[in-house]
Motif scaffolding. Structure first.
Motif, PDB file in Angstrom:
ATOM      1  N   GLY A   1      37.215  35.423  52.508  1.00 44.02           N
ATOM      2  CA  GLY A   1      37.401  34.380  51.503  1.00 44.02           C
ATOM      3  C   GLY A   1      38.778  33.767  51.648  1.00 44.02           C
ATOM      4  O   GLY A   1      39.645  34.303  52.341  1.00 44.02           O
TER       5      GLY A   1
ATOM      6  N   ARG B   1      40.771  38.888  43.129  1.00 45.35           N
ATOM      7  CA  ARG B   1      40.696  39.509  44.450  1.00 45.35           C
ATOM      8  C   ARG B   1      40.377  40.984  44.271  1.00 45.35           C
ATOM      9  O   ARG B   1      40.858  41.608  43.333  1.00 45.35           O
ATOM     10  CB  ARG B   1      42.039  39.440  45.178  1.00 45.35           C
TER      11      ARG B   1
ATOM     12  N   GLN C   1      42.632  33.120  41.118  1.00 49.99           N
ATOM     13  CA  GLN C   1      41.442  33.770  41.666  1.00 49.99           C
ATOM     14  C   GLN C   1      41.534  35.283  41.575  1.00 49.99           C
ATOM     15  O   GLN C   1      42.604  35.862  41.674  1.00 49.99           O
ATOM     16  CB  GLN C   1      41.277  33.390  43.133  1.00 49.99           C
TER      17      GLN C   1
ATOM     18  N   VAL D   1      32.649  35.160  46.013  1.00 47.82           N
ATOM     19  CA  VAL D   1      32.107  35.920  47.134  1.00 47.82           C
ATOM     20  C   VAL D   1      30.814  35.241  47.560  1.00 47.82           C
ATOM     21  O   VAL D   1      29.832  35.242  46.821  1.00 47.82           O
ATOM     22  CB  VAL D   1      31.862  37.388  46.733  1.00 47.82           C
ATOM     23  N   GLU D   2      30.851  34.642  48.729  1.00 48.10           N
ATOM     24  CA  GLU D   2      29.700  33.865  49.211  1.00 48.10           C
ATOM     25  C   GLU D   2      28.551  34.750  49.703  1.00 48.10           C
ATOM     26  O   GLU D   2      27.391  34.444  49.480  1.00 48.10           O
ATOM     27  CB  GLU D   2      30.154  32.946  50.358  1.00 48.10           C
TER      28      GLU D   2
ATOM     29  N   VAL E   1      38.782  41.007  49.316  1.00 39.03           N
ATOM     30  CA  VAL E   1      37.745  40.001  49.101  1.00 39.03           C
ATOM     31  C   VAL E   1      38.224  39.047  48.013  1.00 39.03           C
ATOM     32  O   VAL E   1      38.561  39.470  46.907  1.00 39.03           O
ATOM     33  CB  VAL E   1      36.415  40.655  48.674  1.00 39.03           C
TER      34      VAL E   1
ATOM     35  N   GLU F   1      37.409  35.944  45.492  1.00 40.95           N
ATOM     36  CA  GLU F   1      36.290  35.231  44.852  1.00 40.95           C
ATOM     37  C   GLU F   1      36.430  33.731  45.053  1.00 40.95           C
ATOM     38  O   GLU F   1      37.550  33.237  45.130  1.00 40.95           O
ATOM     39  CB  GLU F   1      36.247  35.555  43.360  1.00 40.95           C
TER      40      GLU F   1
ATOM     41  N   ARG G   1      28.646  40.747  47.768  1.00 39.35           N
ATOM     42  CA  ARG G   1      28.668  40.639  46.300  1.00 39.35           C
ATOM     43  C   ARG G   1      27.949  41.833  45.657  1.00 39.35           C
ATOM     44  O   ARG G   1      28.425  42.420  44.702  1.00 39.35           O
ATOM     45  CB  ARG G   1      28.024  39.314  45.885  1.00 39.35           C
TER      46      ARG G   1
END
Length: 109
Positions: free
Chosen positions: A58, A68, A66, A88-89, A84, A86, A94
Motif C-alpha cells: 500500500g 497502518r 491513514q 487494503v486492496e 500494510v 489502508e 484484508r
C-alpha cells in the motif's frame, strides 16, 4: 506452514482516533488457539501469500491520517514482517488482518 511454534504479532498505527495503546504489539501463537481458528488463520496466511509479500503493502497518502498495520509472522527462528497501509486492496490480505485482529484482541485481553 506447520502450526507448531507459529507466532503472529500485530500492531496498529495511525487512524482518526489513534490511541497509543493500539500501537502496542499484540501477539498470539497458533498453538494457543482452538484448532478451527488456527486452521483458518493458516489458510488466510497461505491465501494472502504472506511470506512472499514485500516489506510494505500500500501507499501512504500525504496529509492523510491513514491506518497502518505491522504484522510479523515468526516460525522456526525465522520471521517476516509486513507493514500494510489502508485501504487494503487485496481481499486475502484484508481477511488475514481481520482474523489476526480478532485473535490477538481475545488473547491479549
Amino acid at each position: 506452514m506447520a502450526r507448531g511454534g507459529v507466532r503472529l504479532q500485530l500492531s496498529q498505527q495511525g487512524g482518526l482516533a489513534a490511541f497509543p495503546g493500539l500501537a502496542r504489539p499484540r501477539s498470539v501463537e497458533l498453538d494457543a488457539l482452538p484448532a478451527e481458528e488456527a486452521r483458518a488463520l493458516e489458510d488466510s496466511l497461505r491465501a494472502a501469500r504472506f511470506l512472499e509479500l514485500p516489506p510494505v503493502v500500500g501507499a501512504a497518502t500525504p496529509g492523510a491520517d491513514q491506518r497502518r498495520y505491522t504484522l510479523t509472522v515468526e516460525e522456526a527462528g525465522r520471521s517476516h514482517t509486513v507493514q500494510v497501509v489502508e485501504p487494503v486492496e487485496d481481499s486475502h490480505l484484508r481477511e488475514l488482518l481481520s482474523r489476526v485482529k480478532r485473535a490477538t484482541r481475545r488473547r491479549s485481553g
